[in-house]
Design a protein around this motif. Structure first.
Motif, PDB file in Angstrom:
ATOM      1  N   ALA A  20       0.765  -0.759  -0.331  1.00 58.69           N
ATOM      2  CA  ALA A  20      -0.177  -0.058  -0.188  1.00 58.69           C
ATOM      3  C   ALA A  20       1.223   1.015  -0.236  1.00 58.69           C
ATOM      4  N   ASP A  21       2.254   1.694   0.285  1.00 58.54           N
ATOM      5  CA  ASP A  21       3.163   2.397   0.130  1.00 58.54           C
ATOM      6  C   ASP A  21       3.147   2.450  -0.546  1.00 58.54           C
ATOM      7  N   TYR A  22       3.647   2.186  -1.011  1.00 60.37           N
ATOM      8  CA  TYR A  22       4.320   1.718  -2.470  1.00 60.37           C
ATOM      9  C   TYR A  22       3.666   2.275  -3.450  1.00 60.37           C
ATOM     10  N   ILE A  23       2.070   1.831  -3.302  1.00 63.39           N
ATOM     11  CA  ILE A  23       1.379   1.949  -4.642  1.00 63.39           C
ATOM     12  C   ILE A  23       0.742   3.492  -3.923  1.00 63.39           C
ATOM     13  N   LYS A  24       0.871   4.432  -2.919  1.00 62.50           N
ATOM     14  CA  LYS A  24       0.480   5.620  -2.616  1.00 62.50           C
ATOM     15  C   LYS A  24       1.571   5.926  -3.009  1.00 62.50           C
ATOM     16  N   LEU A  25       3.316   5.776  -2.273  1.00 63.60           N
ATOM     17  CA  LEU A  25       3.677   7.044  -3.231  1.00 63.60           C
ATOM     18  C   LEU A  25       4.394   6.861  -4.596  1.00 63.60           C
ATOM     19  N   PHE A  26       4.313   6.252  -5.940  1.00 61.50           N
ATOM     20  CA  PHE A  26       3.905   6.043  -6.691  1.00 61.50           C
ATOM     21  C   PHE A  26       2.747   7.287  -7.552  1.00 61.50           C
ATOM     22  N   THR A  27       1.572   6.967  -7.106  1.00 65.22           N
ATOM     23  CA  THR A  27       0.470   7.769  -7.151  1.00 65.22           C
ATOM     24  C   THR A  27       1.299   8.932  -7.278  1.00 65.22           C
ATOM     25  N   LYS A  28       2.205   9.849  -6.409  1.00 65.31           N
ATOM     26  CA  LYS A  28       2.339  11.056  -5.789  1.00 65.31           C
ATOM     27  C   LYS A  28       2.850  12.307  -6.987  1.00 65.31           C
ATOM     28  N   GLU A  29       2.329  13.270  -5.966  1.00 68.87           N
ATOM     29  CA  GLU A  29       3.617  13.418  -8.513  1.00 68.87           C
ATOM     30  C   GLU A  29       4.685  14.412  -7.775  1.00 68.87           C
ATOM     31  N   GLU A  30       5.286  13.919  -8.901  1.00 68.94           N
ATOM     32  CA  GLU A  30       6.777  13.928  -8.011  1.00 68.94           C
ATOM     33  C   GLU A  30       7.556  15.419  -8.656  1.00 68.94           C
ATOM     34  N   ILE A  31       8.167  15.844  -8.322  1.00 67.65           N
ATOM     35  CA  ILE A  31       8.816  16.831  -8.290  1.00 67.65           C
ATOM     36  C   ILE A  31       9.950  17.223  -8.223  1.00 67.65           C
ATOM     37  N   ILE A  32      10.420  18.461  -9.629  1.00 65.54           N
ATOM     38  CA  ILE A  32      11.792  18.010  -9.628  1.00 65.54           C
ATOM     39  C   ILE A  32      12.452  19.448  -9.088  1.00 65.54           C
ATOM     40  N   PRO A  33      13.255  20.001  -8.529  1.00 69.53           N
ATOM     41  CA  PRO A  33      14.045  21.219  -8.139  1.00 69.53           C
ATOM     42  C   PRO A  33      14.932  21.637  -8.987  1.00 69.53           C
ATOM     43  N   GLU A  34      14.730  22.669  -9.013  1.00 67.83           N
ATOM     44  CA  GLU A  34      15.392  23.451  -9.962  1.00 67.83           C
ATOM     45  C   GLU A  34      16.919  23.684  -9.344  1.00 67.83           C
ATOM     46  N   GLY A  35      17.623  23.577 -10.370  1.00 66.84           N
ATOM     47  CA  GLY A  35      19.366  23.121 -10.271  1.00 66.84           C
ATOM     48  C   GLY A  35      19.211  22.308  -9.885  1.00 66.84           C
ATOM     49  N   VAL A  36      19.125  20.318 -10.619  1.00 68.99           N
ATOM     50  CA  VAL A  36      19.729  19.655 -10.167  1.00 68.99           C
ATOM     51  C   VAL A  36      20.154  18.898 -11.955  1.00 68.99           C
ATOM     52  N   ASN A  37      20.835  17.574 -11.642  1.00 75.86           N
ATOM     53  CA  ASN A  37      21.827  16.996 -12.878  1.00 75.86           C
ATOM     54  C   ASN A  37      20.109  16.343 -13.263  1.00 75.86           C
ATOM     55  N   THR A  38      19.011  16.451 -14.194  1.00 81.00           N
ATOM     56  CA  THR A  38      18.544  16.151 -14.450  1.00 81.00           C
ATOM     57  C   THR A  38      18.500  14.760 -15.108  1.00 81.00           C
ATOM     58  N   PHE A  39      19.022  14.079 -15.227  1.00 81.20           N
ATOM     59  CA  PHE A  39      19.869  13.289 -16.578  1.00 81.20           C
ATOM     60  C   PHE A  39      19.848  12.264 -15.308  1.00 81.20           C
ATOM     61  N   ILE A  40      21.182  12.279 -14.318  1.00 78.01           N
ATOM     62  CA  ILE A  40      21.432  11.397 -13.052  1.00 78.01           C
ATOM     63  C   ILE A  40      20.531  11.335 -12.520  1.00 78.01           C
ATOM     64  N   TYR A  41      18.885  12.874 -11.733  1.00 82.44           N
ATOM     65  CA  TYR A  41      18.236  12.522 -10.773  1.00 82.44           C
ATOM     66  C   TYR A  41      17.561  11.793 -11.103  1.00 82.44           C
ATOM     67  N   THR A  42      16.835  11.609 -12.612  1.00 88.45           N
ATOM     68  CA  THR A  42      16.073  10.645 -13.060  1.00 88.45           C
ATOM     69  C   THR A  42      16.514   9.521 -12.867  1.00 88.45           C
ATOM     70  N   LEU A  43      17.309   9.479 -13.611  1.00 88.61           N
ATOM     71  CA  LEU A  43      18.107   8.139 -13.530  1.00 88.61           C
ATOM     72  C   LEU A  43      18.168   6.867 -12.030  1.00 88.61           C
ATOM     73  N   SER A  44      19.355   7.466 -11.438  1.00 86.35           N
ATOM     74  CA  SER A  44      20.053   6.963 -10.249  1.00 86.35           C
ATOM     75  C   SER A  44      18.790   5.838 -10.104  1.00 86.35           C
ATOM     76  N   PRO A  45      17.905   6.931  -9.355  1.00 83.07           N
ATOM     77  CA  PRO A  45      16.723   5.880  -8.449  1.00 83.07           C
ATOM     78  C   PRO A  45      16.140   3.913  -9.413  1.00 83.07           C
ATOM     79  N   ILE A  46      16.417   4.397 -10.805  1.00 75.70           N
ATOM     80  CA  ILE A  46      15.981   3.096 -11.614  1.00 75.70           C
ATOM     81  C   ILE A  46      17.145   2.074 -11.572  1.00 75.70           C
TER      82      ILE A  46
END
Lengths: 329, 384
Positions: free
Chosen positions: A57-83
């Protein structure tokens, strides 16, 4: 190439991805329930019988939540590294013989023990990248702590993992399991104790819960993550715990070996493997509940001054023991 | 190192290590703390001004709401101050009842701090178990005053509820259990190697700094300064009740915690002595005290965090002219940067928790008028 259905079933369903994910959620629940009982609480109790579906249930909740990408991050690594970190740990677990063979349906190869440790180290490095890319002081502190801790504790972990391989005379996990008519924990119990301690550090459990010490650096490397990315980071953490338990079971507790009462044998092997890893999880969680958090400098000093000399000494004693056994037998 | 760059890490205003809003701007070099600058103003409620607008009687409840954890102690201090302004006599039974509630409050405040300590150094189990045991003290408070936390028990001239012999038996039984648990936690604090590693030698505060910056309460006592309003000043029934002032000489976070653990035993003893020697008689004046004659007075009490001071000016009538509150956390928190010398970032929560931070009760706004121009002074400037 012929489309082999059983091969894909093995990788994707059993004993592959789906089975490992289920195990991760189950172990998560066991951890939470056990910690709660040790702390005189109820723990998860609403989703499913005795709250067993709460991690899902916790994971389903997390996956349905909004994703916020803050300013100034390295978007490529930031998006890819968790996966990537999640996938690397799953790949490492796929090599571990869960139902007697590994997921690829083979007996593995000579040296797959080293491969899974290399994969685990690389996975930790992607965790570091995830914090480093999110341009937040808490994340930076957290990810630097990840590097300190993992780079330090990888050395004793691998040195200690060599001992069972030494006894078995092979670097292939299937061979190590095959040699454990008597589980190695009874032959080299001191190595098992040291290995559990360094695993505790690898899994970021108390007293080594430093990279995400909430009261110092908020959520450490996870601070800027939200939604699905956070879910993948949390899944990585659960995968790490499955990995740690599986490696400990394979190296010291005889892996999937156990009495087979009726066929099919793979069912029994899987059952013994899961039961043994639940035992390991209970040990890990028991230590976690009974300890406070150490400080990063104390942990690093403990590693270089205590754990590495001790693991070298235990390796030497194992070598002596092995020549002694070879001499007697 | 010259030319090295510091990372500035904001601890607060919202941060897991803090339970109330305050900002610590922490400069770190790697993991080492270079400087800590506290900055306040997130929780100002204007209670002193509100007190001037309301009557003496209603201010009792305002005083109780300055600090949630030590509300009985605030109302005690306020009432003592009113009684000194108006020369009002308090019956001895009421004095003893005030003492009992004050000490129960000290016990549950200190136990809350142990729980927070557990949380801050990553020891969840300690947190959960201490919170469970603290509940029995809150039940006692409810038994005596009618409420678990916000008691509103003490009034100018006396207290609001009396104790019956059956309740005294219940109190004694519960205190025996609590004493056994405190003994156990003392053993934990003394013997757990990780707690000692995290706390001892951390946040050193030497005696000179205690005097220079005016630290009060358990923090001063842990540096060997024997300062306790309960035996320096007369209030409630403390001059009738024997107790020891606990001091230690280690000057670090661990000794601040141990001072509090030992104070818990003293508090339990005080409550037991007070319920045994409870005098007979009335518990307060026949009518509520609504007006106070002109005059001014200062009252000091020992809160769990140290010396609490109320200063009240009355010009007659039913409203105070000025109510000045000085809470112990004011000094202890705003001067805390002397303790962060050579500390590690991981030590910050361990040092902070040993100060027992209570932010909402220390938030004051000061406007200084100079040459016709009003200027707001920061609290940090004033505390120095």
């Amino acid at each position: 190439m012929v489309f082999d259905l059983t091969f894909f079933f093995g990788i994707l369903v059993f004993p592959g991805l789906l089975f490992i994910l289920t195990l991760a959620l189950l172990y998560d629940w066991i951890e939470r329930k056990m910690a709660a009982r040790m702390q005189n609480r109820m723990g998860p109790s609403f989703a499913g019988p005795a709250g067993i579906l709460q991690p899902l249930a916790d994971y389903i909740k997390l996956f349905t939540k909004e994703e916020i990408i803050p300013e100034g991050v390295n978007t490529f690594i930031y998006t890819l590294s968790p996966i990537i970190s999640f996938s690397i740990f799953v790949l490492a677990i796929l090599f571990i013989p869960i139902n007697g063979l590994n997921v690829f349906g083979s007996a593995g190869f000579e040296g797959d023990l080293l491969l899974i440790f290399a994969l685990a180290t690389f996975g930790s490095f992607t965790i570091f990248l995830s914090g480093w890319s999110s341009s937040n002081p808490y994340s930076e502190m957290g990810s630097v702590r990840v590097l300190y801790q993992f780079l330090g504790y990888d050395i004793p972990t691998i040195l200690l993992a060599i001992s069972p391989a030494m006894l078995a005379g092979s670097l292939s996990m299937t061979n190590i399991v095959r040699m454990q008519a008597i589980p190695f924990v009874f032959i080299i119990p001191w190595v098992f104790v040291l290995f559990t301690i360094s695993m505790q550090a690898e899994l970021e459990e108390d007293p080594f819960d430093i990279p995400h010490a909430g009261t110092e650096i908020v959520a450490g490397y996870e601070t800027e993550f939200s939604g699905g990315k956070l879910a993948f980071l949390n899944l990585t953490r659960d995968m790490q715990i499955v990995f740690g338990a599986a490696v400990t079971v394979t190296l010291f507790l005889g892996g999937p070996l156990g009495p087979v009462l009726f066929s099919p044998s793979w069912l029994w092997y899987t059952l013994w493997f899961v039961l043994k890893s639940i035992l390991v999880i209970c040990i890990i969680e028991g230590i976690e509940c009974a300890c406070a958090r150490l400080r990063i400098d104390q942990v690093i000093r403990g590693n270089w001054k205590l754990m590495i000399p001790l693991s070298i000494a235990s390796l030497i004693t194992t070598i002596v023991l092995r020549s002694f056994i070879a001499f007697v037998v | 190192m010259s030319g090295s760059k510091y990372i500035e890490i904001p601890i607060g205003p919202q941060h897991p290590a803090l339970h109330e809003p305050i900002l610590f701007r922490v400069k770190v070099e790697g993991e080492k703390i270079v400087d800590v600058i506290p900055s306040t103003g997130y929780n100002h409620r204007g209670i002193e001004r509100l007190c001037e607008d309301n009557t003496f009687l209603r201010d009792v409840f305002l005083a109780g709401r300055v600090c949630g954890i030590c509300n009985v102690i605030h109302t005690t201090c306020y009432s003592e101050c009113i009684e000194r302004v108006g020369n009002i006599d308090v019956p001895p039974r009421a004095k003893y009842l005030r003492t009992i509630l004050n000490e129960l409050e000290r016990i549950h405040s200190h136990m809350l701090l142990f729980a927070i300590l557990g949380e801050l150094i990553g020891f969840q189990t300690l947190f959960m178990l201490v919170m469970r045991d603290r509940e029995s003290i809150l039940t006692l408070k409810e038994l005596i005053a009618g409420n678990r936390i916000q008691a509103d028990y003490v009034m100018p001239g006396g207290v609001r509820k009396d104790l019956t012999p059956e309740k005294i038996q219940q109190i004694k039984k519960a205190l025996d259990q609590v004493r056994a648990r405190i003994k156990y936690y003392k053993k934990v604090f003394e013997n757990d190697s990780i707690i000692k590693k995290r706390l001892s030698g951390v946040g050193i505060l030497d005696v000179q700094d205690v005097y220079r910056y005016g630290f009060v309460g358990p923090i001063a006592r842990a540096s060997g300064v024997k300062s306790d309003v309960r035996c320096e000043d007369y209030y409630a029934a403390y001059n009738d009740i024997p107790f020891n002032v606990i001091t230690r000489n280690e000057c670090d976070s661990w000794s601040r915690m141990m001072v509090r653990v030992d104070e818990l035993f003293e508090s339990v003893n005080i409550v037991e002595y007070a319920v045994d020697h409870l005098p007979e008689g009335p518990i307060g004046p026949k009518a509520m005290i609504r007006t106070v004659k002109a005059g001014e007075a200062i009252a000091r009490v020992e809160a769990p965090r140290g010396e609490l001071v109320y200063y009240i000016i009355s010009k007659g009538g039913d409203k105070p002219y000025r109510v000045k509150i000085r809470t112990p956390s004011f000094n202890n928190i705003l001067n805390c940067q002397v303790m962060f010398k050579d500390a590690n970032l991981a030590d910050l929560p361990a040092i902070l928790v040993s100060l027992d931070p209570c932010i909402s009760c220390m938030e004051r706004l000061v406007v200084v008028e100079e040459n016709g121009r009003a200027e707001m002074k920061s609290l940090v400037d004033l505390a120095r």
